[in-house]
Design a protein around this motif. Sequence first.
Motif, mmCIF file in Angstrom:
data_model
loop_
_atom_site.group_PDB
_atom_site.id
_atom_site.type_symbol
_atom_site.label_atom_id
_atom_site.label_comp_id
_atom_site.label_asym_id
_atom_site.label_seq_id
_atom_site.Cartn_x
_atom_site.Cartn_y
_atom_site.Cartn_z
ATOM 1 N N SER A 298 0.642 -0.832 0.098
ATOM 2 C CA SER A 298 -0.142 0.066 0.028
ATOM 3 C C SER A 298 0.644 1.021 -0.404
ATOM 4 O O SER A 298 0.213 2.240 -0.981
ATOM 5 N N LEU A 307 -4.301 -2.091 -5.608
ATOM 6 C CA LEU A 307 -4.024 -3.088 -4.767
ATOM 7 C C LEU A 307 -4.614 -3.801 -4.265
ATOM 8 O O LEU A 307 -4.153 -5.369 -3.949
ATOM 9 N N TYR A 323 -5.099 -4.174 5.514
ATOM 10 C CA TYR A 323 -4.181 -2.872 5.919
ATOM 11 C C TYR A 323 -4.561 -2.994 7.017
ATOM 12 O O TYR A 323 -4.884 -1.937 8.080
#
Length: 335
Positions: A298, A307, A323
């Motif tokens: 990221s 992504l 994430y």
Amino acid sequence: MASIIKRGRSWRAMIVRKGQRTSATFDTRAEAEEWAVRAEASILSGVSVKAVTPMAGNQTVVDLFRRYADEVSPLRRGERWEQIRLAAFCRSSRFAVPLSLFSAVDMAAWRDDRLCEVAASTINRDLNLMSAVFTHAIKEWRAPLQSNPVSDIKRPRNPKCRTRRVSQKERDAIADYLGWDAASTPVTSREWVAFAFFLALETAMRKGELLSLTWGDTHLQRNYVHLSSTKNGEERDVPLSSAAKALFLLACPGQSTRHVIPITSGYLDTTFRRATRALGIKDLHFHDARREAATQLSKRLSNVLELSAVTGHKSLDLLKVYYRPDPSDLASKLG
């Protein structure tokens, strides 16, 4: 054509096709005719008689699980896991009940028993499998169930999503313990486990995706690998960073049908778990490499669509699970 005969209050459908014979009994003529049409079409397309034979009311849920394990699981990804779980279900006395008598009450009793033994997330994975079995049985095998019993019970709440990251120190320690120097071609199976972990950290690929890769799926000159089968059922092209490409080159490309990582899923799981235990690394799973990779990627792919194209997540909510940025990294961006 099928032969439909009324027998007392029920209707019996009989089929003879391609030297195969089967029959089934239904409450109405319409049900018998509908099954006969579908069964004949299936047999003519090459499906065995056994696969189209309806489940009888006196057969138990255990019989249903065994039939699914024998006939359906071999056609699916995750065959080994499904068959192991279904075999475990068959050992529970809760499922030694005729299908015609099995209900949501029995399903809830099994859930409550399991809550005393395992985590809610494990139970929900098992319920997902059972739901698939019951749905298939109702639609394809005319199982005498009024509805899917899994749909009629309350599921336990899953725990909070994992946030575990992988440090460089842990990464190096695992490679050292497994005997791989991270700079030469892996030779032993233990070294291949370390290699797989490093590749997962660079690509965000799942364990099953890594182990299913063959050299025919790799396109190193164009810096990507192609995944023809993934967890969500869609194909995906995974772009390779220079570090990821270097790892593939270390593995010594071979024949197109040869697997890139020549170890089994079971061996990888066991070896990785033993390594973390021996090193005193707590609460680290192989799959945590996917979260670490997604977080690191990221920083280079700020566009969320790019992504998700790399990781294969179909929704932002799922991507957010993987994430996990460091707050200090975000603070540095704020200035």
